[in-house]
Write a protein that holds these residues in place. Structure first.
Motif, PDB file in Angstrom:
ATOM      1  N   SER B 193       0.835  -1.203   0.000  1.00 26.62           N
ATOM      2  CA  SER B 193       0.000   0.000   0.000  1.00 26.62           C
ATOM      3  C   SER B 193       0.866   1.248   0.000  1.00 26.62           C
ATOM      4  CB  SER B 193      -0.901   0.026   1.236  1.00 26.62           C
ATOM      5  OG  SER B 193      -1.668  -1.131   1.321  1.00 26.62           O
ATOM      6  N   ALA B 194       1.992   1.185   0.754  1.00 29.98           N
ATOM      7  CA  ALA B 194       2.886   2.345   0.814  1.00 29.98           C
ATOM      8  C   ALA B 194       3.500   2.624  -0.556  1.00 29.98           C
ATOM      9  CB  ALA B 194       3.975   2.101   1.855  1.00 29.98           C
ATOM     10  N   LEU B 195       3.931   1.560  -1.248  1.00 21.60           N
ATOM     11  CA  LEU B 195       4.511   1.744  -2.584  1.00 21.60           C
ATOM     12  C   LEU B 195       3.446   2.231  -3.561  1.00 21.60           C
ATOM     13  CD1 LEU B 195       6.780  -1.427  -2.742  1.00 21.60           C
ATOM     14  CD2 LEU B 195       7.547   0.926  -2.616  1.00 21.60           C
ATOM     15  N   GLN B 196       2.243   1.687  -3.435  1.00 23.44           N
ATOM     16  CA  GLN B 196       1.147   2.097  -4.322  1.00 23.44           C
ATOM     17  C   GLN B 196       0.811   3.575  -4.101  1.00 23.44           C
ATOM     18  OE1 GLN B 196      -0.283  -0.052  -6.692  1.00 23.44           O
ATOM     19  NE2 GLN B 196      -1.073   1.899  -7.417  1.00 23.44           N
ATOM     20  N   ASN B 197       0.916   4.007  -2.841  1.00 25.92           N
ATOM     21  CA  ASN B 197       0.652   5.405  -2.518  1.00 25.92           C
ATOM     22  C   ASN B 197       1.651   6.322  -3.218  1.00 25.92           C
ATOM     23  OD1 ASN B 197      -0.981   7.239  -1.001  1.00 25.92           O
ATOM     24  ND2 ASN B 197       0.764   7.583   0.350  1.00 25.92           N
ATOM     25  N   GLN B 198       2.908   5.853  -3.303  1.00 27.59           N
ATOM     26  CA  GLN B 198       3.917   6.644  -4.016  1.00 27.59           C
ATOM     27  C   GLN B 198       3.662   6.620  -5.519  1.00 27.59           C
ATOM     28  OE1 GLN B 198       8.671   6.749  -4.937  1.00 27.59           O
ATOM     29  NE2 GLN B 198       7.993   5.432  -3.283  1.00 27.59           N
ATOM     30  N   ILE B 199       3.304   5.444  -6.043  1.00 25.24           N
ATOM     31  CA  ILE B 199       3.031   5.335  -7.482  1.00 25.24           C
ATOM     32  C   ILE B 199       1.876   6.265  -7.863  1.00 25.24           C
ATOM     33  CG2 ILE B 199       2.255   3.762  -9.306  1.00 25.24           C
ATOM     34  CD1 ILE B 199       3.660   1.509  -7.673  1.00 25.24           C
ATOM     35  N   ASP B 200       0.868   6.317  -6.983  1.00 21.75           N
ATOM     36  CA  ASP B 200      -0.281   7.185  -7.254  1.00 21.75           C
ATOM     37  C   ASP B 200       0.053   8.664  -7.056  1.00 21.75           C
ATOM     38  OD1 ASP B 200      -1.662   4.890  -7.707  1.00 21.75           O
ATOM     39  OD2 ASP B 200      -2.666   4.839  -5.756  1.00 21.75           O
ATOM     40  N   GLY B 201       1.206   8.947  -6.438  1.00 24.13           N
ATOM     41  CA  GLY B 201       1.612  10.337  -6.243  1.00 24.13           C
ATOM     42  C   GLY B 201       0.826  11.060  -5.182  1.00 24.13           C
ATOM     43  N   ASN B 202       0.305  10.306  -4.195  1.00 20.17           N
ATOM     44  CA  ASN B 202      -0.503  10.945  -3.157  1.00 20.17           C
ATOM     45  C   ASN B 202       0.342  11.719  -2.163  1.00 20.17           C
ATOM     46  OD1 ASN B 202      -2.934  10.020  -4.121  1.00 20.17           O
ATOM     47  ND2 ASN B 202      -2.851   8.121  -2.973  1.00 20.17           N
ATOM     48  N   GLY B 203       1.457  11.128  -1.774  1.00 21.56           N
ATOM     49  CA  GLY B 203       2.278  11.806  -0.772  1.00 21.56           C
ATOM     50  C   GLY B 203       3.216  10.858  -0.073  1.00 21.56           C
ATOM     51  N   PHE B 204       3.671  11.303   1.093  1.00 19.57           N
ATOM     52  CA  PHE B 204       4.647  10.547   1.871  1.00 19.57           C
ATOM     53  C   PHE B 204       4.051   9.224   2.339  1.00 19.57           C
ATOM     54  CE2 PHE B 204       7.223   9.937   5.829  1.00 19.57           C
ATOM     55  CZ  PHE B 204       8.460   9.944   5.236  1.00 19.57           C
ATOM     56  N   SER B 205       4.828   8.157   2.261  1.00 21.07           N
ATOM     57  CA  SER B 205       4.357   6.898   2.843  1.00 21.07           C
ATOM     58  C   SER B 205       5.430   6.322   3.750  1.00 21.07           C
ATOM     59  CB  SER B 205       3.928   5.903   1.766  1.00 21.07           C
ATOM     60  OG  SER B 205       4.718   6.025   0.624  1.00 21.07           O
TER      61      SER B 205
END
Lengths: 83, 249
Positions: B193-205
């Motif tokens: 989920s943390a890597l996906q959050n970065q891929i989506d460009g949401n923010g810090f994970s």
């Protein structure tokens, strides 16, 4: 080093084929504690650091759940369920 | 005899068995990370930064671009890589000494700026590489080399609650979670989920992983699991602390 260079040992139990790569096993014993049926024990075969590796002793007890392979930090265990 | 070790594809097989001690939690965290990288199929895009301390032993762990940095400076180095090459997936891998003691300013400020990177921190309650000294995460009453009578909370305070600290300062879009090596599947889900959050460009994970250090705790396998499963969760609550699109708790 290719994959086949790791020393290995196979033990057949009633429900699974248990493979321990002694060339990867450091003898930490995390798998022994996590085994739900307590079938894993220290083996006479030594691992990569000269410490005992593991093997299933009570063959009927292994349910091929794969918990030992999951918690192995070195990916030294492969469990294949018998068809 | 066609059985091969079931390693994640992103692992670099020539360097195995890896350099960590027997029973070290780093192996399990990196296994979860490797499997997450495989499942997201991002191996070619990953830039992996590791810190000083035991975590530096992962410098040749993956078949990915890797960089090893100074004490706690993984976060800013990886941040720089991400700013120069926004198409890369940047991972900062560190221990609790690098993240909460020496590098706390970097971690907190990266979270405050909401950098689009993923930080993974391994918490084993001591400074492992230097011989098991007291760290910010040492539990109250826990004996280490430099707290032989146990950590005294009057003079040395309480363990750092890292993810809670990061979640408190992070903006909307950040992902903060705490996993444990006692539950590898859950940990892998959090890292993914943390890597996906970065891929989506949401923010810090940010993912903290509770981990074991049998060498410096001087524990056998049974005591190691007892400590990870019973003692550590009393102070470090496992779970997702902040997820994008949901108010942090």
């Amino acid at each position: 080093m290719t994959t086949n260079a790791y020393k290995m040992k196979q033990v057949e139990t009633t429900k699974s084929v248990f493979t321990i790569f002694t060339g990867l096993c450091k003898g930490c014993g995390l798998c022994i504690e996590k085994c739900p049926t307590k079938t894993l024990h220290w083996s006479d075969t030594l691992g990569v650091y000269g410490t005992p590796s593991v093997e299933p002793k009570e063959n009927d007890n292994c349910t091929a759940c794969g918990m030992c392979a999951l918690v192995c930090p070195d990916c030294a265990i492969v469990i294949e369920r018998k068809k | 005899m066609s059985v091969v070790p079931n390693m994640p594809k992103s692992w670099r097989e020539e360097t195995k068995p890896h350099k960590f001690c027997p029973g070290c939690g780093h192996g399990l965290v990196l296994k979860a990370l490797g499997e997450a990288i495989d499942e997201l199929a991002i191996q070619e895009k990953v830039v992996f930064g590791c810190d000083i301390g035991c975590s530096l032993l992962s410098w040749d762990f993956f078949n990915c671009d890797s960089v090893q940095t100074h004490h706690g400076r993984t976060t800013p180095v990886v941040t720089g890589v991400k700013r120069a090459r926004p198409d890369r997936i940047c991972i900062a891998y560190m221990g609790d000494g690098g993240g909460y003691a020496i590098g706390a300013q970097h971690l907190v400020n990266a979270a405050a700026r909401n950098e689009r990177i993923t930080a993974i921190l391994v918490n084993n309650c001591n400074y492992g590489m230097t011989g098991g000294q007291m760290a910010p995460t040492t539990l109250p009453g826990m004996k280490t080399q430099t707290s032989p009578y146990g950590r005294d909370t009057d003079s040395m305070g309480y363990p750092t609650q890292g993810p809670e600290m990061v979640a408190a300062i992070a903006r909307e879009g950040a992902y903060v979670a705490r996993g444990t090596v006692a539950n590898v599947r859950q940990l892998k889900r959090y890292i993914k989920s943390a890597l996906q959050n970065q891929i989506d460009g949401n923010g810090f994970s940010f993912v903290e992983a509770l981990s074991g250090c049998p060498t410096n705790w001087s524990t056998n396998a049974q005591k190691t699991w007892e400590f990870i499963e019973k003692e550590m969760p009393q102070y470090f609550k496992v779970g997702e602390i902040k997820t994008p699109g949901k108010k942090g708790e």
